[in-house]
Design a protein around this motif. Structure first.
Motif, PDB file in Angstrom:
ATOM      1  N   UNK A 172      -1.690  15.835  -2.144  1.00 50.87           N
ATOM      2  CA  UNK A 172      -1.128  14.340  -2.237  1.00 50.87           C
ATOM      3  C   UNK A 172      -2.134  13.313  -2.923  1.00 50.87           C
ATOM      4  N   UNK A 173      -1.608  12.677  -4.076  1.00 50.78           N
ATOM      5  CA  UNK A 173      -2.440  11.438  -4.484  1.00 50.78           C
ATOM      6  C   UNK A 173      -1.329  10.164  -4.255  1.00 50.78           C
ATOM      7  N   UNK A 174      -1.974   9.167  -3.567  1.00 53.76           N
ATOM      8  CA  UNK A 174      -0.980   7.951  -3.289  1.00 53.76           C
ATOM      9  C   UNK A 174      -1.845   6.784  -3.559  1.00 53.76           C
ATOM     10  N   UNK A 175      -1.086   5.712  -3.959  1.00 57.86           N
ATOM     11  CA  UNK A 175      -1.473   4.501  -4.097  1.00 57.86           C
ATOM     12  C   UNK A 175      -0.751   3.265  -3.646  1.00 57.86           C
ATOM     13  N   UNK A 176      -1.340   2.385  -2.916  1.00 56.88           N
ATOM     14  CA  UNK A 176      -0.554   1.320  -2.348  1.00 56.88           C
ATOM     15  C   UNK A 176      -0.339   0.320  -3.639  1.00 56.88           C
ATOM     16  N   UNK A 177       1.062  -0.639  -3.495  1.00 55.08           N
ATOM     17  CA  UNK A 177       1.363  -1.342  -4.400  1.00 55.08           C
ATOM     18  C   UNK A 177       1.822  -2.610  -3.754  1.00 55.08           C
ATOM     19  N   UNK A 178       1.695  -3.765  -4.518  1.00 51.61           N
ATOM     20  CA  UNK A 178       1.852  -5.069  -3.948  1.00 51.61           C
ATOM     21  C   UNK A 178       3.155  -5.653  -4.593  1.00 51.61           C
ATOM     22  N   UNK A 179       3.953  -6.673  -3.752  1.00 47.84           N
ATOM     23  CA  UNK A 179       4.990  -7.462  -4.338  1.00 47.84           C
ATOM     24  C   UNK A 179       4.439  -8.734  -5.153  1.00 47.84           C
ATOM     25  N   UNK A 180       5.378  -9.479  -5.805  1.00 42.30           N
ATOM     26  CA  UNK A 180       5.161 -10.465  -6.398  1.00 42.30           C
ATOM     27  C   UNK A 180       4.092 -11.540  -6.054  1.00 42.30           C
ATOM     28  N   UNK A 192       1.354  -9.413  -1.819  1.00 40.46           N
ATOM     29  CA  UNK A 192       1.177  -8.360  -0.453  1.00 40.46           C
ATOM     30  C   UNK A 192       1.489  -7.114  -0.656  1.00 40.46           C
ATOM     31  N   UNK A 193       0.633  -6.306   0.212  1.00 39.75           N
ATOM     32  CA  UNK A 193       0.856  -4.760  -0.132  1.00 39.75           C
ATOM     33  C   UNK A 193       2.079  -4.441   0.796  1.00 39.75           C
ATOM     34  N   UNK A 194       3.061  -3.865   0.141  1.00 42.20           N
ATOM     35  CA  UNK A 194       4.381  -3.579   0.618  1.00 42.20           C
ATOM     36  C   UNK A 194       4.836  -2.194   0.789  1.00 42.20           C
ATOM     37  N   UNK A 195       4.197  -1.129   0.174  1.00 44.84           N
ATOM     38  CA  UNK A 195       4.380   0.212   0.077  1.00 44.84           C
ATOM     39  C   UNK A 195       3.148   0.910  -0.585  1.00 44.84           C
ATOM     40  N   UNK A 196       3.595   2.220  -0.578  1.00 41.40           N
ATOM     41  CA  UNK A 196       2.890   3.223  -1.216  1.00 41.40           C
ATOM     42  C   UNK A 196       3.918   4.302  -1.935  1.00 41.40           C
ATOM     43  N   UNK A 197       3.225   4.659  -3.330  1.00 37.94           N
ATOM     44  CA  UNK A 197       4.016   5.721  -4.085  1.00 37.94           C
ATOM     45  C   UNK A 197       2.917   6.895  -4.078  1.00 37.94           C
ATOM     46  N   UNK A 227      -1.076   5.896   5.319  1.00 36.21           N
ATOM     47  CA  UNK A 227      -2.042   5.267   5.974  1.00 36.21           C
ATOM     48  C   UNK A 227      -3.255   5.375   5.094  1.00 36.21           C
ATOM     49  N   UNK A 228      -3.510   6.551   4.449  1.00 42.88           N
ATOM     50  CA  UNK A 228      -4.626   7.077   3.637  1.00 42.88           C
ATOM     51  C   UNK A 228      -4.543   5.871   2.474  1.00 42.88           C
ATOM     52  N   UNK A 229      -3.390   5.557   1.666  1.00 46.42           N
ATOM     53  CA  UNK A 229      -3.329   4.795   0.527  1.00 46.42           C
ATOM     54  C   UNK A 229      -3.719   3.275   1.020  1.00 46.42           C
ATOM     55  N   UNK A 230      -3.270   3.040   2.227  1.00 48.19           N
ATOM     56  CA  UNK A 230      -3.509   1.660   2.735  1.00 48.19           C
ATOM     57  C   UNK A 230      -4.885   1.352   3.030  1.00 48.19           C
ATOM     58  N   UNK A 236      -7.272   2.696   1.277  1.00 45.78           N
ATOM     59  CA  UNK A 236      -8.217   2.970   0.211  1.00 45.78           C
ATOM     60  C   UNK A 236      -7.675   2.013  -0.944  1.00 45.78           C
ATOM     61  N   UNK A 237      -6.970   1.032  -0.591  1.00 45.34           N
ATOM     62  CA  UNK A 237      -6.348   0.121  -1.522  1.00 45.34           C
ATOM     63  C   UNK A 237      -7.618  -0.689  -2.018  1.00 45.34           C
ATOM     64  N   UNK A 238      -7.692  -1.047  -3.313  1.00 44.24           N
ATOM     65  CA  UNK A 238      -6.692  -0.995  -4.387  1.00 44.24           C
ATOM     66  C   UNK A 238      -7.062   0.291  -4.930  1.00 44.24           C
ATOM     67  N   UNK A 239      -7.736   1.206  -4.575  1.00 41.17           N
ATOM     68  CA  UNK A 239      -8.094   2.583  -5.176  1.00 41.17           C
ATOM     69  C   UNK A 239      -7.088   3.381  -4.907  1.00 41.17           C
ATOM     70  N   UNK A 240      -6.942   4.551  -5.648  1.00 43.39           N
ATOM     71  CA  UNK A 240      -5.782   5.530  -5.629  1.00 43.39           C
ATOM     72  C   UNK A 240      -6.744   6.845  -4.693  1.00 43.39           C
ATOM     73  N   UNK A 241      -5.836   7.048  -3.607  1.00 42.53           N
ATOM     74  CA  UNK A 241      -6.361   8.103  -2.744  1.00 42.53           C
ATOM     75  C   UNK A 241      -5.879   9.511  -3.072  1.00 42.53           C
ATOM     76  N   UNK A 242      -6.899  10.482  -2.689  1.00 42.83           N
ATOM     77  CA  UNK A 242      -6.592  11.827  -2.878  1.00 42.83           C
ATOM     78  C   UNK A 242      -6.489  12.583  -1.421  1.00 42.83           C
TER      79      UNK A 242
END
Length: 601
Positions: A121-129, A132-137, A95-98, A100-106
């Motif tokens: 934990x450091x996390x970042x949301x990513x998009x599909x082609x 659309x934001x579909x997940x977080x690494x 939820x924090x990464x979402x 903070x998107x598109x930035x990286x959250x700490x």
């Protein structure tokens, strides 16, 4: 006091910045990796993503876990099976990464339940082609090394260094009982990026220094009980005053010759010998033998105390410099070497006897032969020796190594006296970043650019053509009856056909052209500075070459053709999608009209 606290605080701050930057860079690269993005629906991509996680974690001992969560409820992590009904989308790191998107959250430090190790934990949301934001690494890394640095970088017994968030709450502290405690009296005194602190805590006056981290906006606080600084100074003043009073009383009673031999000369010698000690010079001969016994004893005790104190501080500093993984070099302003730690010799492969003359020019000679850009390196260090600015850059070696260089000026008061150089080997980190970056933009099967990167280049070329009214053309290719190859010879044969077409495109395209796999058996070729007429000629040549070649595959000969749609930029086109649509329509028409032909759109 201020310089000691400031030095310790900055050393810890630089270490923490580098620590978080390394993990942040890795997180940013992973968020662009196509296998991690495709893992939401593709089992093969999941396996590749897990292998990437395992490789990165094994290369960095500070990383505890690497994982990714997806909007469909999937959790991708090595050596862990999530419980039933586990939903990653409600976890704090997701939820924090979402938010903070598109930035990286700490995130906030937490204690791992099994190992009781402190992690963050450091996390970042990513998009599909489709964007659309579909997940977080996310990457969970250990805080143990940071806590150790906070515990060890001390100049005073009462000195404490800890990390406080933007709200004034302690989030990292060597003593766990202070975690979560709020210190508003410190927060109220923080108004700049770094500076001094003065406040009262539990009826004790505290002196301190703080520095704000760029990556997290946390505050690194170093404090010491003022009494530990003031009391020795007061006792020294009292002692010196008593000695001075005693000497003053004696001066009126003694003759000048006796005074000179028994008092003045010893004290003057003491001052000179103390100066020699502090400046590192050989001590001159003392003249205490004919002096008053008490004065001689005081002088010798003060001398020993000064020498012992300097030696103790020097040993502490030497232990710190020789235990670091970085190569350290300290040079005076006249280019004389003051200090070199063993790591510097090892990193640069310099003989130990090369510094007998203490001449920095000799070191420079060893260094220049190893660098890819020696002239640039030499020009930079010549500029920095007369500069009062800090500098951080990257050095590239002929043998492929990469060093990160940090340099800062050294002052005595307001006078520039020298420079400190620090070198860190970041070869593995940079190579891993480059490999991940290439993986994120390359189609693994054909070696061509993937759809994401191809569209990125196409958008840039479209903007250039529109701005300068230049020609730009696009080819859309599709293998005819590709399903028949898969159904007849198997998917491995289909993959070999796609690889073969990718090789043909690479060999036939001009240096300025860009070829990419857009998906399945569909490919695209971008032709800058090319009008429609010449684009059709190139497309026809490509179609003929493909038709005239045969792929040998495990005893079978695969011959195939392609249909090609072409389109060019026209004045009035407002978007790249307009050209893509014309090329796609032309490709469909070529298919409809019988395949194995070129149609313009």
């Amino acid at each position: 006091m201020n310089n000691s606290l400031k030095s310790a605080n900055r050393e810890v701050s630089i270490f923490i910045e580098g620590y978080f930057n390394e993990v942040k860079n890795t997180t940013d690269i992973l968020a662009e990796n196509q296998d991690i993005i495709d893992a939401k629906t593709n089992e093969q991509a999941r396996a590749k993503a897990l292998e990437i996680y395992k490789s990165i974690a094994s290369a960095n001992s500070n990383i505890a876990y690497i994982y990714s969560g997806y909007a469909n409820g999937l959790l991708l992590i090595n050596d862990y099976i999530p419980p039933d009904n586990f939903d990653p989308t409600i976890r704090p790191w997701y939820t924090i990464a979402m938010q903070a998107k598109p930035a990286t959250s700490i995130g906030v430090p937490y204690q791992e339940a099994k190992t009781e190790e402190w992690l963050i934990s450091q996390s970042k949301a990513f998009k599909d082609d489709q964007g659309n934001y579909i997940g977080v690494v996310a990457i969970d890394c250990s805080l143990e090394e940071i806590i150790r640095q906070l515990s060890e970088r001390h100049f005073y017994e009462s000195q404490r260094t800890y990390i406080m968030d933007q709200n004034g709450k302690i989030i990292v502290h060597p003593d766990k009982i202070y975690l979560g405690e709020y210190l508003p009296q410190i927060k109220e005194n923080i108004s700049q990026k770094h500076g001094k602190l003065r406040y009262t805590l539990e009826n004790k006056k505290v002196w301190g220094y703080y520095n704000t981290l760029d990556t997290t906006e946390w505050h690194v606080i170093s404090v010491v009980d003022r009494r530990e600084i003031i009391q020795p100074m007061i006792w020294r003043i009292i002692t010196y005053t008593l000695v001075a009073v005693g000497l003053a009383l004696g001066l009126g009673m003694l003759q000048s010759q006796i005074f000179g031999r028994r008092f003045a000369h010893p004290l003057m010698d003491l001052g000179k010998r103390i100066t020699d000690i502090t400046q590192g010079k050989p001590k001159r001969e003392a003249r205490y033998s004919h002096s008053n016994q008490e004065i001689a004893a005081i002088a010798e005790n003060i001398e020993h105390l000064a020498e012992d104190s300097l030696n103790r501080k020097a040993n502490e500093l030497r232990a710190i410099l020789e235990s670091t993984v970085e190569g350290i070099l300290v040079v005076s302003r006249d280019r004389q070497v003051i200090y070199v730690n063993p790591q510097f010799y090892d990193m640069w492969g310099i003989p130990l006897d090369s510094l007998d003359s203490r001449d920095d020019h000799i070191l420079t000679g060893f260094v220049l032969d190893q660098l890819a850009e020696p002239d640039k390196f030499l020009e930079k260090i010549q500029l920095l020796y007369d500069s009062d600015q800090e500098e951080k850059d990257t050095l590239y070696f002929k043998d492929g190594r990469i060093f990160e260089r940090f340099s800062r000026p050294l002052f005595e008061g307001e006078v520039l006296v020298g420079r400190l150089w620090s070198f860190r080997d970041v070869t593995q980190q940079k190579n891993t970043e480059d490999k991940l970056r290439l993986m994120a933009i390359t189609d693994e099967l054909t070696g061509l650019w993937n759809r994401r990167y191809f569209m990125h280049v196409a958008q840039k070329e479209f903007e250039r053509a529109k701005r300068y009214d230049q020609h730009l053309s696009l080819l859309m290719l599709d293998i005819d009856h590709f399903k028949r190859i898969n159904d007849t010879l198997g998917h491995a044969a289909g993959d070999a056909t796609l690889q073969y077409l990718g090789s043909l495109l690479n060999n036939m395209m001009r240096a300025m052209d860009t070829a990419g796999r857009l998906g399945g058996e569909e490919f695209g070729v971008l032709l800058p500075s090319t009008d429609l007429e010449n684009a059709v000629i190139l497309a026809e040549r490509l179609r003929s070459e493909i038709q005239g070649n045969t792929l040998d595959y495990t005893g079978s000969r695969i011959q195939f053709t392609v249909s090609i749609g072409t389109a060019s930029y026209l004045q009035g086109d407002q978007s790249l999608e307009t050209i893509l649509q014309r090329a796609d329509t032309a490709l469909y028409k070529a298919k409809f009209q019988g395949r194995n032909q070129v149609v313009s759109g």
